[in-house]
Write an enzyme that holds these catalytic residues in place. Sequence first.
Site, short mmCIF file in Angstrom:
data_model
loop_
_atom_site.label_atom_id
_atom_site.label_comp_id
_atom_site.label_asym_id
_atom_site.label_seq_id
_atom_site.Cartn_x
_atom_site.Cartn_y
_atom_site.Cartn_z
N CYS A 341 0.84 -1.20 0.00
CA CYS A 341 0.00 0.00 0.00
C CYS A 341 0.88 1.26 0.00
O CYS A 341 1.55 1.54 -0.98
CB CYS A 341 -0.97 -0.04 1.17
N HIS A 441 -3.56 -5.64 0.97
CA HIS A 441 -3.36 -5.98 2.38
C HIS A 441 -3.75 -7.44 2.60
O HIS A 441 -4.53 -8.01 1.86
CB HIS A 441 -4.22 -5.09 3.28
#
Length: 503
Positions: A341, A441
Amino acid sequence: MTVIRGKAVPLMVQGTHSDSGKSIFVTALCRIFANEGMAVAPFKSQNMALNSYITNDGLEIGRAQGIQAEAAGVEASVHMNPILIKPSGDMKSQIVLHGKPYRNMKAMAYRQEFYEKGLQAISESFSILANEYDCIVIEGAGSPAEINLNDRELVNMRLARLVDAPVILVGDIDRGGVFASLVGTLQLLPEEDRHRVKGVVINKFRGDVALLQPGLDWFEEYTGVPVLGVIPYLSNLEIDGEDSLILDQYSNGGTNDEGDIDIAVIAHPTFSNFTDIDPLRLEIDCNIRFVKKASQLGNPDMIILPGTKNTAYAMQYIEDTGLAERIVKLAEKGTYVFGICGGFQMLGEEIHDPEEVESEVTKMEGLKLLPVVTEMKAEKKTVVSKGYSDCLDNGSSPLKGYEVHMGHADVLQPIKHFAILNGEKEGCCTDGGKVIGTYLHNVFHNDDFRRNYLNGIRAAKGLPAIERTLHIEELKAKEYERLAEHVKQHINMKKVYELIKRG
């Protein structure tokens, strides 16, 4: 005040302070009630955390409520956590309302301007849950005795009054002074709220409970509030927690000094989604270290750049500490680097934020390990993603996880993608996995991919491959049961059920 009612019976858990064990105790109750055949939902009106959870319909809530829903055996809903506050590191927080970004606000502005809107959102969400479930286990936040905040709080006794919930107060004996904190909390509450506390639980106890018994007897006589139980400290519980609890697991250096693979996690101040790292900590051949400055980095086999709520701030931090230069040099020598991310964004050429979505820094150079330029967008992407990764030299692996980010990555030149997610190319990968950047994630929660990736590092070190032995989903299910049984053994569940029946 109009009391919100529905078919569901409310039960609220509050604590004497943050990290008293409220989240885990609520998780245990959700599992216990579910095992008894009840349709039970967790609820936290307002959560402050950087560790989020994406529901199946692509909405963002606090991770603790997602985990509690899993323990209850129900699908996580945005109504289980209608307000999520995500600190951004610049004296502001992003307010996530009903799963979507509302606006960035400072604390005083939030307190003064958001109260009525927040109360309305909380009331709406609780009403929906109250008509769908048999029981709602509510988690408070911090302490109900914050006298400087209580006139406009949205998460403790104000909520208990709104839904007419009995309250169990949890105290953490591991920190010491548990009787003082329990008695002090009760005495600072208005009489109406004090009478709402129907029992206390002492959490994280180590030792012989017989030595504690005189204190328990005194407490009940002095306050008139029964002690529902003393829960012994439960070691090695592998259930996702809130951010600060996860950090404690890594606070004493490496996790496994005998591990073949040395993994350095860059622990910048806006580190988010800590649980992305957890499956690696559980692998027998991995040693996880948190690194905050260049002198701690050494020569790891793998470097992880984790997520962040403020990419520019995190990038500036690793520049100032000398970590950036050192990471680039290690990558050039063959060290594996994995960015998740915000960490993916930091691996790129540049980070642009012309609308100051995350911070006042409108442009910053990245590590330039991937040919990517990131531009922050006002609209946040939150989605559950499924697919596969075929970028490693030792085979393709199925993937599932979630994405939650404000930035969009533009690839400047042809490069191997990391994965195919929801039918589209995602992320970047060089040299069979030497440098990987992805928005996914929970990427290391995928057992086959995690083992394949680690075996690639083992091969580069001249070590034999290891067969997969760790199954994350099976482990989680066992841990929910272990927690539930542990709490049942040490809590007077008969009195807890009486509270529900009275409701």
